[in-house]
Design a protein around this motif. Structure first.
Motif, PDB file in Angstrom:
ATOM      1  N   THR A   1       0.572  -1.205  -0.018  1.00 53.84           N
ATOM      2  CA  THR A   1       0.174   0.018   0.005  1.00 53.84           C
ATOM      3  C   THR A   1       0.978   1.192  -0.019  1.00 53.84           C
ATOM      4  O   THR A   1       0.376   2.356  -0.090  1.00 53.84           O
ATOM      5  CB  THR A   1      -0.920  -0.145   1.103  1.00 53.84           C
ATOM      6  OG1 THR A   1      -0.005   0.138   2.312  1.00 53.84           O
ATOM      7  CG2 THR A   1      -1.832  -1.294   1.285  1.00 53.84           C
ATOM      8  N   GLY A   2       2.085   1.034   0.123  1.00 50.87           N
ATOM      9  CA  GLY A   2       2.992   2.282  -0.035  1.00 50.87           C
ATOM     10  C   GLY A   2       3.401   2.488   1.590  1.00 50.87           C
ATOM     11  O   GLY A   2       4.360   3.336   2.031  1.00 50.87           O
ATOM     12  N   ASP A   3       2.819   1.889   2.653  1.00 50.14           N
ATOM     13  CA  ASP A   3       3.024   2.174   4.154  1.00 50.14           C
ATOM     14  C   ASP A   3       3.772   0.792   4.550  1.00 50.14           C
ATOM     15  O   ASP A   3       2.946  -0.281   4.927  1.00 50.14           O
ATOM     16  CB  ASP A   3       1.721   2.335   4.794  1.00 50.14           C
ATOM     17  CG  ASP A   3       2.052   2.659   6.257  1.00 50.14           C
ATOM     18  OD1 ASP A   3       3.115   2.100   6.688  1.00 50.14           O
ATOM     19  OD2 ASP A   3       1.089   3.242   7.118  1.00 50.14           O
ATOM     20  N   LEU A   4       4.833   0.544   4.689  1.00 47.04           N
ATOM     21  CA  LEU A   4       5.440  -0.777   4.936  1.00 47.04           C
ATOM     22  C   LEU A   4       5.117  -1.530   6.335  1.00 47.04           C
ATOM     23  O   LEU A   4       4.670  -2.684   6.436  1.00 47.04           O
ATOM     24  CB  LEU A   4       7.177  -0.589   5.116  1.00 47.04           C
ATOM     25  CG  LEU A   4       7.830  -1.733   5.547  1.00 47.04           C
ATOM     26  CD1 LEU A   4       7.489  -2.947   4.372  1.00 47.04           C
ATOM     27  CD2 LEU A   4       9.374  -1.399   5.552  1.00 47.04           C
ATOM     28  N   GLY A   5       5.197  -0.146   7.352  1.00 46.58           N
ATOM     29  CA  GLY A   5       4.763  -0.695   8.809  1.00 46.58           C
ATOM     30  C   GLY A   5       3.166  -1.269   8.553  1.00 46.58           C
ATOM     31  O   GLY A   5       2.983  -2.568   9.192  1.00 46.58           O
ATOM     32  N   ALA A   6       2.473  -0.603   7.926  1.00 44.20           N
ATOM     33  CA  ALA A   6       0.922  -1.202   8.065  1.00 44.20           C
ATOM     34  C   ALA A   6       0.934  -2.567   7.088  1.00 44.20           C
ATOM     35  O   ALA A   6      -0.007  -3.389   7.520  1.00 44.20           O
ATOM     36  CB  ALA A   6       0.089  -0.226   7.248  1.00 44.20           C
ATOM     37  N   ASP A   7       1.635  -2.776   6.033  1.00 43.41           N
ATOM     38  CA  ASP A   7       1.634  -3.823   5.376  1.00 43.41           C
ATOM     39  C   ASP A   7       2.211  -4.930   6.110  1.00 43.41           C
ATOM     40  O   ASP A   7       1.669  -6.187   5.892  1.00 43.41           O
ATOM     41  CB  ASP A   7       2.417  -3.680   3.932  1.00 43.41           C
ATOM     42  CG  ASP A   7       1.668  -2.565   3.041  1.00 43.41           C
ATOM     43  OD1 ASP A   7       0.414  -2.449   3.557  1.00 43.41           O
ATOM     44  OD2 ASP A   7       2.298  -2.229   2.173  1.00 43.41           O
ATOM     45  N   GLN A  16      12.850  -0.301   0.196  1.00 44.53           N
ATOM     46  CA  GLN A  16      14.226   0.370  -0.186  1.00 44.53           C
ATOM     47  C   GLN A  16      14.024   1.202  -1.426  1.00 44.53           C
ATOM     48  O   GLN A  16      14.844   2.244  -1.232  1.00 44.53           O
ATOM     49  CB  GLN A  16      15.349  -0.999  -0.267  1.00 44.53           C
ATOM     50  CG  GLN A  16      15.661  -1.639   1.022  1.00 44.53           C
ATOM     51  CD  GLN A  16      16.570  -2.585   0.883  1.00 44.53           C
ATOM     52  OE1 GLN A  16      16.392  -3.543  -0.179  1.00 44.53           O
ATOM     53  NE2 GLN A  16      17.773  -2.538   1.566  1.00 44.53           N
ATOM     54  N   ASP A  17      13.356   0.812  -2.525  1.00 45.98           N
ATOM     55  CA  ASP A  17      13.320   1.399  -3.776  1.00 45.98           C
ATOM     56  C   ASP A  17      12.789   2.749  -3.348  1.00 45.98           C
ATOM     57  O   ASP A  17      13.062   3.806  -4.030  1.00 45.98           O
ATOM     58  CB  ASP A  17      12.646   0.988  -4.712  1.00 45.98           C
ATOM     59  CG  ASP A  17      13.333  -0.464  -5.396  1.00 45.98           C
ATOM     60  OD1 ASP A  17      14.474  -0.557  -5.047  1.00 45.98           O
ATOM     61  OD2 ASP A  17      12.653  -1.138  -5.908  1.00 45.98           O
ATOM     62  N   LYS A  18      11.875   2.803  -2.465  1.00 44.05           N
ATOM     63  CA  LYS A  18      11.272   4.165  -1.956  1.00 44.05           C
ATOM     64  C   LYS A  18      11.839   4.802  -0.842  1.00 44.05           C
ATOM     65  O   LYS A  18      11.118   5.772  -0.484  1.00 44.05           O
ATOM     66  CB  LYS A  18       9.578   3.727  -1.863  1.00 44.05           C
ATOM     67  CG  LYS A  18       8.916   3.358  -2.957  1.00 44.05           C
ATOM     68  CD  LYS A  18       7.386   2.996  -2.685  1.00 44.05           C
ATOM     69  CE  LYS A  18       6.834   1.994  -3.714  1.00 44.05           C
ATOM     70  NZ  LYS A  18       5.772   1.215  -3.454  1.00 44.05           N
ATOM     71  N   GLY A  19      12.792   4.603  -0.465  1.00 49.61           N
ATOM     72  CA  GLY A  19      13.713   5.100   0.792  1.00 49.61           C
ATOM     73  C   GLY A  19      13.019   4.808   2.019  1.00 49.61           C
ATOM     74  O   GLY A  19      13.321   5.651   2.900  1.00 49.61           O
ATOM     75  N   GLU A  20      12.095   3.983   2.057  1.00 46.26           N
ATOM     76  CA  GLU A  20      11.563   3.735   3.541  1.00 46.26           C
ATOM     77  C   GLU A  20      12.225   2.983   4.309  1.00 46.26           C
ATOM     78  O   GLU A  20      12.212   2.591   5.446  1.00 46.26           O
ATOM     79  CB  GLU A  20      10.178   2.749   3.284  1.00 46.26           C
ATOM     80  CG  GLU A  20       8.705   3.567   3.113  1.00 46.26           C
ATOM     81  CD  GLU A  20       7.598   2.929   3.284  1.00 46.26           C
ATOM     82  OE1 GLU A  20       6.789   3.104   4.362  1.00 46.26           O
ATOM     83  OE2 GLU A  20       7.516   1.958   2.617  1.00 46.26           O
ATOM     84  N   VAL A  21      13.268   2.059   3.585  1.00 48.48           N
ATOM     85  CA  VAL A  21      14.135   1.058   4.302  1.00 48.48           C
ATOM     86  C   VAL A  21      15.713   1.353   3.768  1.00 48.48           C
ATOM     87  O   VAL A  21      15.863   1.730   2.736  1.00 48.48           O
ATOM     88  CB  VAL A  21      14.023  -0.428   4.229  1.00 48.48           C
ATOM     89  CG1 VAL A  21      15.245  -1.352   4.597  1.00 48.48           C
ATOM     90  CG2 VAL A  21      12.812  -0.765   4.854  1.00 48.48           C
ATOM     91  N   ARG A  22      16.875   1.514   4.817  1.00 49.05           N
ATOM     92  CA  ARG A  22      17.952   1.876   4.211  1.00 49.05           C
ATOM     93  C   ARG A  22      18.597   0.882   3.339  1.00 49.05           C
ATOM     94  O   ARG A  22      18.265  -0.059   3.572  1.00 49.05           O
ATOM     95  CB  ARG A  22      18.881   1.765   5.376  1.00 49.05           C
ATOM     96  CG  ARG A  22      18.730   2.997   6.396  1.00 49.05           C
ATOM     97  CD  ARG A  22      19.620   3.063   7.765  1.00 49.05           C
ATOM     98  NE  ARG A  22      19.153   2.216   8.783  1.00 49.05           N
ATOM     99  CZ  ARG A  22      20.202   1.386   9.288  1.00 49.05           C
ATOM    100  NH1 ARG A  22      21.438   1.290   8.859  1.00 49.05           N
ATOM    101  NH2 ARG A  22      19.723   0.597  10.302  1.00 49.05           N
TER     102      ARG A  22
END
Lengths: 207, 207
Positions: A91-97, A155-161
């Protein structure tokens, strides 16, 4: 015009196959892996043992497919129109997914249909290296690879280092849940897996 | 003046006790928990089974103490003068201290003396809820509480956020190592546990 025999035969096979899966899962839960035999599964399923040997070379193979089938059944209610089974939400929200998928895993781990045979197989896999390797390779690792893909997308979206290894990172939330369930080291709940995800994403140290 | 009988008798008891521990660990590794009996342990240790029953009410109790003893032996080389066994280092650098203890755990998990009986007991604990509970309560949880204390000390110094629950936080590095070892889901090494500690402390998300 003569009826084609195929559909009836297919339905019969499907019924036998399902009866064999059910018998295999029930037996391994009741008597453990070592005492589960092809003969025992056949007797309980009401089929000849040759029927089982025609489809599967060993009891490990029957059980593996019975588990794959059980996992597919468990995921069916969550599968939406046109969606592949086991597709990991993005969904674009890693934590929620991650929380969504881990909460579904909590439901599965607490479902007695899944829990009893799973425990019997997990225990056998701990001491029986060959069986353990088959179940890890065919059952566990493919589901872990879905986490890897989701973490790569993050990672591609910069949400994970970028320097993070996704195959190790997923263990920060998957393994604690697995250990609490396997070794009963603590209760499992939605709140617990949410906490694991929050700790893993943001770290224990102050920001 | 007559010699006191105590020292000789104590040495004899200590030798028997050690022989019984060794026999119990060897047997459970060879034949599994279910087939390990007090009679079998006694025969292998070269003592009468009454000797065992005098000290321990059940095979679970013998094995529990044999494991506690094995862990103490394993930690002995690391114990410095005047230091309690199992004391968790507190150098003021949480990451370094966690890595130090986890690297020692890697050594222990890869030591065949420890690995074979541990696997047999872990497998039994997965399906045998009562035995699992005893081993978790008496063997695993006390060692996890040392991580809790170390994390609390780090919270006091502002190295770990105050809202973190240390009992859950420790699972981010302890459980992945446990799962890789138990289920053979991946290799374990110093580098691997160092990575777990770094990910857990700093989080997967960019800072």
């Amino acid at each position: 015009m003569a009826k084609k025999p195929a559909p009836n035969s297919t339905r019969r096979s499907e019924r036998s196959r399902r009866a064999i899966y059910d018998a295999a899962l029930a037996l391994v839960g009741e008597v453990g892996y070592a005492k589960t035999t092809i003969e025992g599964i056949a007797a309980r399923a009401g089929v000849g043992k040759q029927t089982i040997y025609r489809w599967w070379p060993s009891k490990a193979d029957v059980l593996l497919e019975a588990f794959l089938d059980l996992s597919e059944q468990a995921s069916e209610p969550a599968v939406k129109e046109g969606q592949e089974p086991f597709e990991f939400p993005d969904t674009g929200d890693l934590g929620a997914d991650l929380k969504f998928v881990l909460r579904a895993t909590v439901d599965e781990l607490l479902d007695p249909r899944f829990e009893v045979p799973s425990r019997a197989l997990a225990a056998e896999g701990v001491v029986n290296e060959q069986l353990g390797a088959v179940f890890v390779t065919k059952l566990l690792e493919p589901s872990l690879q879905l986490y890897v893909q989701r973490l790569r997308s993050a990672q591609d979206k910069g949400e994970v280092r970028h320097e993070i290894d996704p195959r190790i990172a997923l263990e920060l939330f998957v393994s604690p849940l697995a250990q609490r369930w396997l070794q009963r080291t603590g209760p499992i709940s939605y709140e617990y897996v949410d906490t694991l995800v929050d700790y893993a994403l943001h770290g224990l140290a102050p920001r």
